[in-house]
Design a protein around this motif. Structure first.
Motif, PDB file in Angstrom:
ATOM      1  N   LEU B  84     -30.611   3.704  26.592  1.00 15.72           N
ATOM      2  CA  LEU B  84     -29.384   3.061  26.105  1.00 15.72           C
ATOM      3  C   LEU B  84     -28.685   2.297  27.229  1.00 15.72           C
ATOM      4  N   PHE B  85     -28.643   2.899  28.412  1.00 19.33           N
ATOM      5  CA  PHE B  85     -27.987   2.225  29.549  1.00 19.33           C
ATOM      6  C   PHE B  85     -28.772   0.970  29.947  1.00 19.33           C
ATOM      7  N   SER B 102     -33.495 -15.780  34.362  1.00 18.66           N
ATOM      8  CA  SER B 102     -34.747 -15.786  33.604  1.00 18.66           C
ATOM      9  C   SER B 102     -34.984 -14.412  32.992  1.00 18.66           C
ATOM     10  N   ILE B 103     -35.936 -14.359  32.076  1.00 20.35           N
ATOM     11  CA  ILE B 103     -36.271 -13.093  31.413  1.00 20.35           C
ATOM     12  C   ILE B 103     -36.814 -12.077  32.428  1.00 20.35           C
ATOM     13  N   ILE B 104     -37.407 -12.565  33.509  1.00 17.93           N
ATOM     14  CA  ILE B 104     -37.963 -11.665  34.537  1.00 17.93           C
ATOM     15  C   ILE B 104     -36.824 -10.882  35.199  1.00 17.93           C
ATOM     16  N   THR B 105     -35.751 -11.578  35.546  1.00 16.48           N
ATOM     17  CA  THR B 105     -34.607 -10.898  36.176  1.00 16.48           C
ATOM     18  C   THR B 105     -33.960  -9.922  35.204  1.00 16.48           C
ATOM     19  N   ILE B 106     -33.857 -10.317  33.926  1.00 23.77           N
ATOM     20  CA  ILE B 106     -33.259  -9.414  32.932  1.00 23.77           C
ATOM     21  C   ILE B 106     -34.134  -8.164  32.784  1.00 23.77           C
ATOM     22  N   SER B 107     -35.451  -8.352  32.832  1.00 28.79           N
ATOM     23  CA  SER B 107     -36.366  -7.212  32.764  1.00 28.79           C
ATOM     24  C   SER B 107     -36.199  -6.304  33.992  1.00 28.79           C
ATOM     25  N   VAL B 112     -34.289  -1.348  36.551  1.00 30.42           N
ATOM     26  CA  VAL B 112     -33.464  -0.710  37.595  1.00 30.42           C
ATOM     27  C   VAL B 112     -32.396   0.177  36.936  1.00 30.42           C
ATOM     28  N   ALA B 113     -31.764  -0.319  35.861  1.00 33.01           N
ATOM     29  CA  ALA B 113     -30.739   0.470  35.166  1.00 33.01           C
ATOM     30  C   ALA B 113     -31.350   1.754  34.601  1.00 33.01           C
ATOM     31  N   HIS B 114     -32.554   1.649  34.042  1.00 39.12           N
ATOM     32  CA  HIS B 114     -33.260   2.806  33.494  1.00 39.12           C
ATOM     33  C   HIS B 114     -33.491   3.847  34.583  1.00 39.12           C
ATOM     34  N   MET B 115     -33.956   3.360  35.745  1.00 41.01           N
ATOM     35  CA  MET B 115     -34.243   4.255  36.867  1.00 41.01           C
ATOM     36  C   MET B 115     -32.962   4.895  37.411  1.00 41.01           C
ATOM     37  N   VAL B 116     -31.911   4.082  37.558  1.00 42.66           N
ATOM     38  CA  VAL B 116     -30.642   4.599  38.110  1.00 42.66           C
ATOM     39  C   VAL B 116     -30.104   5.711  37.206  1.00 42.66           C
ATOM     40  N   MET B 117     -30.116   5.477  35.889  1.00 43.50           N
ATOM     41  CA  MET B 117     -29.594   6.479  34.960  1.00 43.50           C
ATOM     42  C   MET B 117     -30.428   7.768  35.013  1.00 43.50           C
ATOM     43  N   GLN B 118     -31.750   7.627  35.140  1.00 36.22           N
ATOM     44  CA  GLN B 118     -32.608   8.819  35.233  1.00 36.22           C
ATOM     45  C   GLN B 118     -32.297   9.618  36.499  1.00 36.22           C
ATOM     46  N   VAL B 119     -32.128   8.916  37.630  1.00 38.17           N
ATOM     47  CA  VAL B 119     -31.815   9.600  38.899  1.00 38.17           C
ATOM     48  C   VAL B 119     -30.460  10.309  38.790  1.00 38.17           C
ATOM     49  N   VAL B 120     -29.482   9.634  38.152  1.00 37.98           N
ATOM     50  CA  VAL B 120     -28.144  10.238  37.986  1.00 37.98           C
ATOM     51  C   VAL B 120     -28.242  11.508  37.137  1.00 37.98           C
TER      52      VAL B 120
END
Lengths: 125, 170
Positions: B84-85, B102-107, B112-120
């Protein structure tokens, strides 16, 4: 397709990750920190085969309740988890750790082995 | 012939779930690192359909993929908030910076957001000493690399003639 701003953002994340990987994680002598549930303590960093099946004795002789189905070995100043009862087996598949800041994590069991050179627990010498 | 958006969302959700399950079996040099293949259909839906269908896809994926994995509750506790994050970050960047990024940066931002939330979540609920390790750096590096790869894949698919045609008939 790719603009300058894209490259800047991606480079920022790349540089940040490299800094986080290679930043010094302390200069003190290596200690093995065991994190079990909410408890954390230093355990002997001596060669041998160990497990967390019952109570674990820290470097000061104090006993802590662990009760986790995890086996680990210490050999040539390297720590390796050899058995865990969790289905993911992430900790078993993690390569042996020996450098400051490296860790073996078994999140489902709430267990982590951390090579600490920073005196995280602020233990007086 | 018009394509029903609900059928298309269902199809994309199945693709996302299958990719999410398959990537469990892809070995990686560092355990716990995943390619994020299931993010490709979400990016496609975000770009070619509407954001609410992409959110639906993200929700379905985050609830169903852990069911097919080991340690269901542990995986659910990581997967749902992280997905969700990640979607929220991708949606905000897409909505406000669609023309600039570009779509690459959005990906990459999504990964990165997925990883950050998992680490948190792991730091808060499971391992409290995680911040004293170099794990975050390794995971961030892998998120950037996989984010770039998945972004390129999504870019190629989005620009495919037949895919474009299919979405234009919505």
């Amino acid at each position: 397709m790719v603009r300058i701003i894209d490259i800047i953002i991606i480079l920022f994340f790349l540089v940040l990750s490299i800094v986080l990987i290679f930043k010094p994680y302390g200069y003190e002598a290596k200690k093995l920190l065991l994190v079990v549930e909410q408890d954390s303590y230093y355990i002997p960093f001596k060669p041998g085969k160990y497990n967390l099946y019952s109570q674990v004795e820290d470097i000061y002789g104090k006993k802590h309740a662990a009760y986790k189905s995890i086996d680990y070995i210490i050999e040539d100043e390297k720590v390796q988890v050899t058995h865990s009862d969790c289905a993911n087996q992430v900790c078993v598949n993690t390569a042996a750790i020996s450098k400051c800041g490296e860790a073996i994590i078994c999140a489902p069991n709430k267990v982590a082995f951390i090579i600490d050179c920073k005196n995280i627990l602020k233990v007086s010498k | 012939m018009k394509v029903n958006i609900y059928i298309l969302t269902g199809l994309m959700a199945s693709v996302s779930i299958i990719l999410g399950v398959i990537e469990n079996f892809i070995p990686s040099p560092v355990p716990a690192i995943r390619l994020g293949l299931s993010n490709i259909p979400i990016l496609i839906m975000l770009y070619l359909a509407e954001a609410n269908y992409a959110l639906l896809l993200s929700l379905l994926k985050s609830f169903i993929v852990p069911i097919f994995s080991a340690n269901i509750f542990f995986k659910l506790s990581l997967s749902v908030p992280a997905s969700l994050f990640s979607f929220l970050c991708m949606f905000i960047t897409y909505k406000f910076f669609k023309e600039k990024l570009s779509i690459i940066t959005i990906s990459v931002i999504g990964a990165v957001a997925h990883m950050v939330m998992q680490v948190v979540i792991v730091s808060l609920l499971y391992i409290k000493g995680l911040i004293y390790t170099n794990i975050a750096g390794v995971l961030l590096l892998s998120a950037v690399i996989t984010g770039i790869l998945m972004g390129i894949a999504a870019y190629k698919i989005i620009n495919h003639r037949q895919i474009k045609e299919m979405f234009s008939r919505l």
